[in-house]
Scaffold this active site. Structure first.
Site, PDB file in Angstrom:
ATOM      1  N   THR A  28      42.917  39.793  43.001  1.00 36.11           N
ATOM      2  CA  THR A  28      42.587  39.418  41.670  1.00 36.11           C
ATOM      3  C   THR A  28      41.340  40.163  41.135  1.00 36.11           C
ATOM      4  O   THR A  28      40.401  39.977  41.897  1.00 36.11           O
ATOM      5  CB  THR A  28      42.397  37.917  41.239  1.00 36.11           C
ATOM      6  N   LYS A 142      44.499  36.712  51.831  1.00 36.54           N
ATOM      7  CA  LYS A 142      44.579  36.068  50.478  1.00 36.54           C
ATOM      8  C   LYS A 142      46.357  36.104  50.564  1.00 36.54           C
ATOM      9  O   LYS A 142      47.018  36.853  49.596  1.00 36.54           O
ATOM     10  CB  LYS A 142      44.337  36.518  49.342  1.00 36.54           C
ATOM     11  N   GLU A 175      34.884  26.889  52.394  1.00 32.10           N
ATOM     12  CA  GLU A 175      34.752  27.712  51.085  1.00 32.10           C
ATOM     13  C   GLU A 175      34.805  26.607  49.854  1.00 32.10           C
ATOM     14  O   GLU A 175      34.707  25.436  49.960  1.00 32.10           O
ATOM     15  CB  GLU A 175      35.832  28.770  51.254  1.00 32.10           C
TER      16      GLU A 175
END
Length: 267
Positions: A28, A142, A175
């Site tokens: 993204t 990802k 995270e």
């Protein structure tokens, strides 16, 4: 606005392995004035992920041109480009042996409107009750299997926090729901090691290199959340934010923005 394999459309084969198995990866990117921030870094992360997933047959030159064309079609000053790559359609069961053409999916969306306010106020994190599983094979990339993050976000929406502090099943820091985590003590910068879980974000990599150039010692560590009680400063990163200061994690509060203010202009 949506494109599939370069064509403006929103329909995809029900046999596509992105739908069947989450068999793919994505990135993204932030758009500014028709250009993609960190374009080469986004392409590199897709290359790394497809290498791990053993997805072959991508025309990387064509993908780059399609990404640039999509960005140039966005007429607002800022926006978001999401690129999804799947193994494609075909195969029987889990086997992808008969998948010969990966699927390229792109979509455009407006830039998030809340980040500007959070740069001023700072972000509040709440420790998520959802723990990440440990999977060294997929750690760092990802990929499309994001059910853990969906559950984390669902829990987060029941709280007053803007982001989640996420641990693995062993109770170690990993995270946030959609960001990487950093904390500072004097001239030492720390971030969780991502050998078992988590996403090695583009901005995470950039911040580590940038901090080192400013003379900070950077450490990728496996730590319990209690270390954050001693932090002088905390901030989070992703490609869209790109940096946000943290004002609170559960009952711990932070006021310093020294390193954040040093790094933000170059992010």
């Amino acid at each position: 606005m949506f494109w599939i394999n370069g064509e403006p459309q929103q329909q995809i084969a029900v046999s596509d392995r992105a739908l069947q198995y989450g068999d793919g990866c994505f990135t993204t990117a932030r758009l500014r004035e028709g250009k993609i921030d960190w374009l080469e870094a986004h392409l590199q992360r897709l290359r790394e992920a497809t290498s791990v997933l053993k997805i072959n047959g991508l025309d990387w030159r064509l993908l780059k041109l399609e990404m640039q064309a999509a960005a140039q079609s966005w007429t607002q000053p800022e926006g978001v480009l999401k690129v999804i790559l799947s193994r494609g359609a075909g195969g029987r069961g889990y086997s992808g042996a008969n998948c010969h053409q990966p699927t390229r999916i792109m979509m455009l969306a407006p830039a998030p409107g809340h980040y500007a306010a959070l740069r001023e106020s700072g972000v509040r994190l709440a420790t998520s009750p959802v723990r990440l599983g440990i999977n060294p094979l997929l750690a760092g990339i990802k990929h499309l299997n994001r059910l853990e993050q969906v559950l984390i976000r669902t829990e987060l929406e029941q709280s007053e926090a803007e982001e989640a502090l996420v641990l693995d099943i062993e109770g170690r820091l990993v995270e946030c729901c959609a960001a990487n985590l950093f904390w500072r003590k004097q001239k030492h910068l720390f971030t969780p090691a991502l050998r078992g879980a988590g996403v090695n974000g583009i901005m995470r990599r950039h911040v580590i290199g940038l901090a080192r150039r400013h003379g900070y010692l950077c450490h990728e560590v496996r730590e319990q959340p209690e270390v954050l009680a001693e932090a002088e400063e905390v901030f989070i990163t992703n490609a869209l934010m790109p940096l946000l200061p943290v004002r609170q994690i559960d009952n711990w509060h932070y006021q310093s923005r020294m390193l954040y203010q040093l790094l933000a202009p170059d992010c």
